[in-house]
Enzyme design. Structure first.
Site, PDB file in Angstrom:
ATOM      1  N   ARG A 185     -23.423 -68.094 -19.923  1.00  0.00           N
ATOM      2  CA  ARG A 185     -24.577 -68.408 -20.508  1.00  0.00           C
ATOM      3  C   ARG A 185     -24.617 -68.529 -22.096  1.00  0.00           C
ATOM      4  NH1 ARG A 185     -27.325 -64.562 -18.085  1.00  0.00           N
ATOM      5  NH2 ARG A 185     -27.996 -63.587 -20.341  1.00  0.00           N
ATOM      6  N   ARG A 202     -25.224 -77.330 -24.432  1.00  0.00           N
ATOM      7  CA  ARG A 202     -26.481 -78.002 -24.459  1.00  0.00           C
ATOM      8  C   ARG A 202     -26.652 -78.851 -25.922  1.00  0.00           C
ATOM      9  NH1 ARG A 202     -29.464 -73.427 -21.013  1.00  0.00           N
ATOM     10  NH2 ARG A 202     -29.239 -74.241 -18.884  1.00  0.00           N
ATOM     11  N   HIS A 257     -26.784 -76.876 -15.840  1.00  0.00           N
ATOM     12  CA  HIS A 257     -27.560 -75.738 -15.532  1.00  0.00           C
ATOM     13  C   HIS A 257     -26.502 -74.348 -15.285  1.00  0.00           C
ATOM     14  CE1 HIS A 257     -29.600 -72.593 -12.698  1.00  0.00           C
ATOM     15  NE2 HIS A 257     -28.289 -72.593 -12.064  1.00  0.00           N
TER      16      HIS A 257
END
Length: 356
Positions: free
Chosen positions: A300, A320, A333
């Site tokens: 993450r 991202r 995701h």
């Protein structure tokens, strides 16, 4: 501030479109599986490339199904035999050309071929995929199968010969035997059918996390895969999916009432094909993959904040930041909570993979 990546042009140079002729249209036959009736329905599918409008006609019931309407994200490059396109969250599979005019324009210019990236080249998978897309191939689908490598369906103008000509360069960069390619269209079809019947690889051992490379980021597929392995993780499973709205709603249910962009998130995930990746490893530091700073949490971190603008300010090297556009089209995701890693990978690589 790092600027967001430019989107690649979506108009295929291989399919000639008369830019000053708004009446030019292409015809296909598409199939849609109706989950309510359990029936596969067939439609005539008309596409006007200049205005990007679509019209559909129910072939069995002989009546209009969809009046002429604009589908902004659809382009000629998305249409080839075997492709799946999304129109208002319906996943439509292109199965036939609808007329001789369309066949004459698309049969060679949007030819398919097939390649298998060997298991021994798995660490270079992202680089191989990126080399293929930079050479003008569109990735129609891919699947990793244990002991067999990664099968990749490719589309381009004169795809079979084009890939054969590219093979020496691929072997120069990634080693002899890194990629096995089809010698002719019949072999390409046979290779693809063989891979379709192979099970998708996944560890599903409770130590992995899930990454979805979203439809809007598929042009960066190779680069995203390379980011994963370049940060010390392993791609232990990978498969192309298209989701209907019911499945997307089920997967994103935890965000209902929490994320203001919930409906748009579902729209994005059902807008086209995407790749689900099972990510393994500890990020290269030898930590416990099930610990508080395990695989889910560490992965993450390299994905970055949900908002790409914030990611570019706080973590400019995150995925991202590099590939996202906004909070919905934010490239990927990833699993949020450690306890959800097993659930999310199981959903795609056990439940959905068996249904496909």
């Amino acid at each position: 501030r790092v600027a967001p990546p430019a989107r690649a042009p979506t108009t295929s140079p291989a399919v000639m479109v008369l830019q000053d002729d708004p009446t030019e249209k292409f015809a296909f036959v598409v199939e849609w599986f109706d989950p309510h009736s359990g029936l596969t329905r067939r439609y005539q599918f008309l596409f006007w490339p200049l205005s990007r409008e679509v019209e559909m006609y129910d072939l069995k019931n002989k009546r209009a199904f969809l009046k002429k309407t604009q589908v902004p994200g659809l382009a000629s490059a998305d249409l080839f035999i075997g492709a799946t396109v999304a129109v208002y969250s319906r996943q439509l599979k292109v199965v036939e050309f609808g007329d001789e005019f369309t066949e004459s324009r698309f049969s060679i210019s949007r030819q398919k071929t097939f390649a298998v990236v060997s298991d021994t080249s798995s660490d270079s998978l992202g680089k191989v995929i990126n080399a293929l897309t930079k050479s003008g191939f569109a990735i129609a689908s891919l699947k990793m199968s244990e002991g067999k490598g990664v099968g990749v369906s490719l589309v381009s103008d004169g795809a079979v010969d084009k890939l054969l000509n590219l093979l020496p360069e691929l072997e120069t960069h990634f080693g002899s035997g890194c990629v096995t390619v089809a010698d002719d269209p019949a072999t390409a079809t046979a290779m693809e059918l063989t891979f379709e019947h192979l099970p998708a690889t996944a560890k599903l051992d409770g130590t992995t996390t899930l990454c979805l490379i979203k439809p809007s980021a598929m042009e960066h597929l190779g680069l995203v895969l390379d980011e994963i392995t370049g940060n010390g993780f392993t791609v232990s499973g990978a498969k192309t999916f298209t989701l209907d709205r019911a499945s997307a709603l089920e997967f994103y249910e935890v965000y209902r009432g929490v994320a203001p962009e919930f409906t748009m998130m579902v729209d994005e995930l059902t807008s086209g094909a995407f790749v689900a990746v099972e990510v393994s490893g500890d990020g290269g530091d030898g930590g416990d993959p099930n610990g508080p700073h395990g695989t889910v949490g560490k992965f993450r971190e390299i994905v970055g904040p949900v908002d790409p603008e914030m990611a570019r300010a706080l973590r400019p090297q995150s995925m991202r930041a590099k590939f996202g556009f906004d909070k919905v089209r934010n490239a990927v995701h990833c699993t949020d909570l450690a306890e959800d890693g097993a659930l999310e990978t199981h959903y795609f690589f056990k439940i959905l993979a068996q249904e496909a």
